[in-house]
Design an enzyme around this catalytic site. Structure first.
Site, PDB file in Angstrom:
ATOM      1  N   ILE A 120       0.883  -1.163   0.000  1.00 57.92           N
ATOM      2  CA  ILE A 120       0.000   0.000   0.000  1.00 57.92           C
ATOM      3  C   ILE A 120       0.922   1.215   0.000  1.00 57.92           C
ATOM      4  O   ILE A 120       1.833   1.329   0.811  1.00 57.92           O
ATOM      5  CB  ILE A 120      -0.889   0.022   1.266  1.00 57.92           C
ATOM      6  CG1 ILE A 120      -1.779  -1.220   1.308  1.00 57.92           C
ATOM      7  CG2 ILE A 120      -1.744   1.294   1.293  1.00 57.92           C
ATOM      8  CD1 ILE A 120      -2.561  -1.365   2.601  1.00 57.92           C
ATOM      9  N   HIS A 121       0.650   2.120  -0.902  1.00 62.38           N
ATOM     10  CA  HIS A 121       1.566   3.242  -1.112  1.00 62.38           C
ATOM     11  C   HIS A 121       0.882   4.575  -0.904  1.00 62.38           C
ATOM     12  O   HIS A 121      -0.260   4.733  -1.300  1.00 62.38           O
ATOM     13  CB  HIS A 121       2.097   3.130  -2.560  1.00 62.38           C
ATOM     14  CG  HIS A 121       3.179   4.109  -2.883  1.00 62.38           C
ATOM     15  ND1 HIS A 121       4.443   4.007  -2.373  1.00 62.38           N
ATOM     16  CD2 HIS A 121       3.157   5.217  -3.662  1.00 62.38           C
ATOM     17  CE1 HIS A 121       5.175   5.018  -2.828  1.00 62.38           C
ATOM     18  NE2 HIS A 121       4.424   5.767  -3.611  1.00 62.38           N
ATOM     19  N   PRO A 122       1.509   5.556  -0.294  1.00 57.75           N
ATOM     20  CA  PRO A 122       2.835   5.480   0.330  1.00 57.75           C
ATOM     21  C   PRO A 122       2.737   5.172   1.825  1.00 57.75           C
ATOM     22  O   PRO A 122       2.055   5.884   2.559  1.00 57.75           O
ATOM     23  CB  PRO A 122       3.391   6.896   0.146  1.00 57.75           C
ATOM     24  CG  PRO A 122       2.188   7.797   0.042  1.00 57.75           C
ATOM     25  CD  PRO A 122       1.016   6.925  -0.331  1.00 57.75           C
ATOM     26  N   GLU A 163       4.753  -0.905   3.551  1.00 56.87           N
ATOM     27  CA  GLU A 163       4.946  -1.548   2.247  1.00 56.87           C
ATOM     28  C   GLU A 163       6.383  -1.994   2.046  1.00 56.87           C
ATOM     29  O   GLU A 163       6.645  -2.930   1.273  1.00 56.87           O
ATOM     30  CB  GLU A 163       4.520  -0.617   1.107  1.00 56.87           C
ATOM     31  CG  GLU A 163       5.369   0.633   0.984  1.00 56.87           C
ATOM     32  CD  GLU A 163       5.037   1.458  -0.258  1.00 56.87           C
ATOM     33  OE1 GLU A 163       4.844   2.679  -0.121  1.00 56.87           O
ATOM     34  OE2 GLU A 163       4.994   0.871  -1.359  1.00 56.87           O
TER      35      GLU A 163
END
Lengths: 504, 123
Positions: free
Chosen positions: A478-480, A484
């Protein structure tokens, strides 16, 4: 205190919902005669409350005895045990107070117009934290009453394996063994720090456990002068590479560390300040400094003496004083069980005490045979740079599988929020320790960074299900986020390559 | 038979006045929706809880104060910014609380006589 002698005939005509010799009696000076229960729990902390409520829900007649012996400095608190009153809860709230201080500093860089400098008021924070803890004490009280668990604010001790005696004040004084002159009179412990009405001021924290580092951490964070005195190593039992990153961050953050130092004496000066003299093993000399407060964080010992366990033959570990327990929480005496912090070799954590307590209640009520699984318990140290972990440390993994039997994937990363704030991320790090070859099962996960507890909790589920390195690779990030970086980790220690990863 | 003082107030200002007039006392406060001319509250749980609470009042500590407070009409109560919700952090009626402490019983907790008795008799 005195106690009533009991009538064998009265004992025998009890309830038959269960084997007769499992009936337990509690008697006290104030109650008329004796009361009979299926289960008596001594200790109203995380484990005791969970176990008693579960047992009551399953139909057992349950009593809980909880009593707080005031600390050497006179600090007392209510129902809920260490976690609620002098552990997890006030700790995390004060840690949050410290984090907010850091956030305020960062805020200017993000455009907030904060006039002048911002200072912290201990009394406001302490008041709010203490009020919250009191509301938890009340909440637990209501829960026990609601679930029909008899609560006795008495000091429990065992007369025999079927009889518990309750005293409404300490039977005898338990003297603090002061190996360091002035330690007991002038020092405080974590039992006191959260209940101080006034700021502790310039504080020396003796010890390098997570309790010590967390306390020194939040004291620094709320702008107090804090020093940590370490006899040998920090965070014994935890991965030592990570322990180093945690303490490095704290030193950069403003906490002073006195490595390889041992306190010799504490004296009160005419000014009221405390002068501490210590031996520095590195220089071989004696050093001293003055502080407003000295906080001893050199270990928490159980109050097993007062329980009368030796009389009953309940086996204790002679070094730690803790109760030796089997996988089902049983002790050397039938009918007597021990769980939570008091069990030898058990993690001193609230969630394990709660779960063990509930499972025990179910087994005692005949509803289940499931035992508590103490493997792979995730935890987090709430130091200024938080450290979340699950599974084996690198040292332990090497011990069990050999250096060649493991693959360590690691990365130094920089949280996005640190960039604009111009914060140093040198110690933000993670490593995933896997079995080398085969399925590459994850043996251990270690993460330092913001919200480490939140990050680790999620991964704990995967590891509990037997996650492997390839599962990690299959998981999309999952960004940002910082988390991650765990699913993206690819550089091995073995390769010797630079483990610094850049964001996008 | 314990000697306590019972005070009846309507609305937030009267409540605050009653409290400040009795500084240093152990104050229990029961908040209920307003009663109509027939003496019936618009709040059905309040109607149910009142006899339960009154039934335990004999257990009130000596020299304590029991404030019976009617908070207002239903529309006033529904406003999330009403003074009781904002300043006293009340979340519902009926609420029985011990002023200045975190001790409180909310809504259906007030219907349990053993909880009411516990609040009146324990420290």
């Amino acid at each position: 205190g005195s106690f009533y002698s009991y009538n064998m005939a009265a004992f025998c005509k009890g309830k038959h919902r269960w084997k007769i010799n499992n009936l337990l009696r509690v008697f006290t000076r104030n109650l008329t005669g004796k009361c009979e229960y299926d289960l008596v729990v001594i200790g109203g902390g995380s484990g005791g409350l969970a176990c008693s409520k579960e047992a009551a829900q399953l139909g057992l007649k349950v009593a809980v005895l909880d009593y707080v012996e005031p600390s050497a400095q006179g600090t007392k608190w209510g129902l809920g045990g260490t976690c609620v009153n002098v552990g997890c809860i006030p700790k995390k709230l004060m840690h949050q107070a410290a984090l907010l201080g850091t956030a305020l500093k960062d805020a200017k860089k993000f455009g907030w117009q904060i006039p002048g400098s911002v200072c912290h008021d201990w009394a406001t924070m302490a008041d709010a934290v203490q009020n919250h803890v009191r509301s938890l004490n009340w909440g637990h009280r209501v829960q026990l009453q609601d679930k029909k668990v008899k609560y006795l604010n008495l000091r429990g001790s065992l007369v025999n394996e079927h009889t518990v005696k309750g005293l409404n004040k300490a039977g005898k004084e338990v003297r603090l063994h002061a190996f360091v002159p002035g330690a007991a009179e002038y020092g405080i412990t974590s039992d006191d720090i959260f209940w101080l009405r006034k700021s502790p001021g310039k504080t020396l924290v003796v010890g390098a456990s997570y309790v010590s580092l967390e306390c020194a951490g939040f004291l620094t964070g709320i702008s107090l002068d804090a020093t940590v005195m370490v006899r040998s190593i920090a965070l014994r039992g935890f991965d030592q590479q990570i322990a180093g990153l945690v303490t490095d961050y704290m030193e950069a953050y403003g906490t002073r560390f006195l490595w390889k130092c041992v306190p010799k004496r504490v004296e009160r000066l005419a000014s009221g300040a405390l002068q501490v003299t210590w031996a520095n093993a590195s220089t071989g000399s004696e050093e001293k400094d003055t502080f407003d407060s000295v906080l001893w964080a050199v270990g928490r010992a159980p109050e097993t003496k007062i329980l009368g366990l030796d009389k009953l033959g309940v086996k204790l570990n002679s070094e730690t004083g803790k109760i030796i327990v089997a996988a089902d929480e049983s002790t050397s005496v039938p009918n007597i069980y021990a769980f939570g912090d008091i069990g030898e070799g058990r993690p001193e954590l609230t969630p394990t005490a709660v779960k063990a307590g509930k499972l025990l209640a179910r087994r005692l009520a005949g509803h289940s045979t499931e035992l508590m699984n103490y493997d792979n318990v995730p935890t987090t140290v709430f130091t200024p740079l938080e450290y979340g972990c699950m599974g084996l440390s690198e040292e332990e993994a090497e011990r069990r599988h050999g250096k060649d039997g493991i693959e360590v994937y690691h990365a130094f990363y920089k949280p996005l929020e640190f960039t604009v704030a111009d914060r140093d991320a040198s110690q933000c790090y993670l490593k995933v320790i896997c079995e080398r070859g085969g399925h590459q099962t994850i043996l251990g996960l270690h993460f330092t960074g913001p919200n480490a507890g939140e990050v680790t909790q999620g991964f704990a589920l995967g590891i509990q299900c037997g996650a492997t390195y390839s599962h990690l690779l299959q998981t999309v990030g999952i960004h940002p986020t910082c988390a991650e970086e765990v699913v993206k980790v690819s550089i091995t220690k073995r390769s010797g390559l630079d483990a610094t990863v850049t964001g996008c | 038979m314990s000697l306590y003082e019972e005070v009846s107030v309507r609305g937030y200002e009267e409540f605050c006045q009653a409290v400040s007039d009795r500084k240093g006392k152990d104050i229990f406060a029961y908040f209920s929706g307003d009663k109509d001319a027939q003496g019936k509250s618009w709040c059905p749980d309040c109607v149910k809880a009142e006899p339960v609470v009154r039934g335990e009042m004999k257990h009130l500590p000596e020299d304590s104060v029991f404030i019976y407070c009617q908070v207002g009409e239903r529309t006033y109560w529904k406003d999330p910014n009403n003074e009781f919700k904002k300043n006293l952090k009340l979340s519902g009626v009926p609420t029985l609380l011990r002023y200045g402490t975190p001790q409180k019983l909310v809504e259906d907790e007030c219907l349990k006589s053993y909880l009411v008795k516990m609040m009146f008799t324990e420290e």
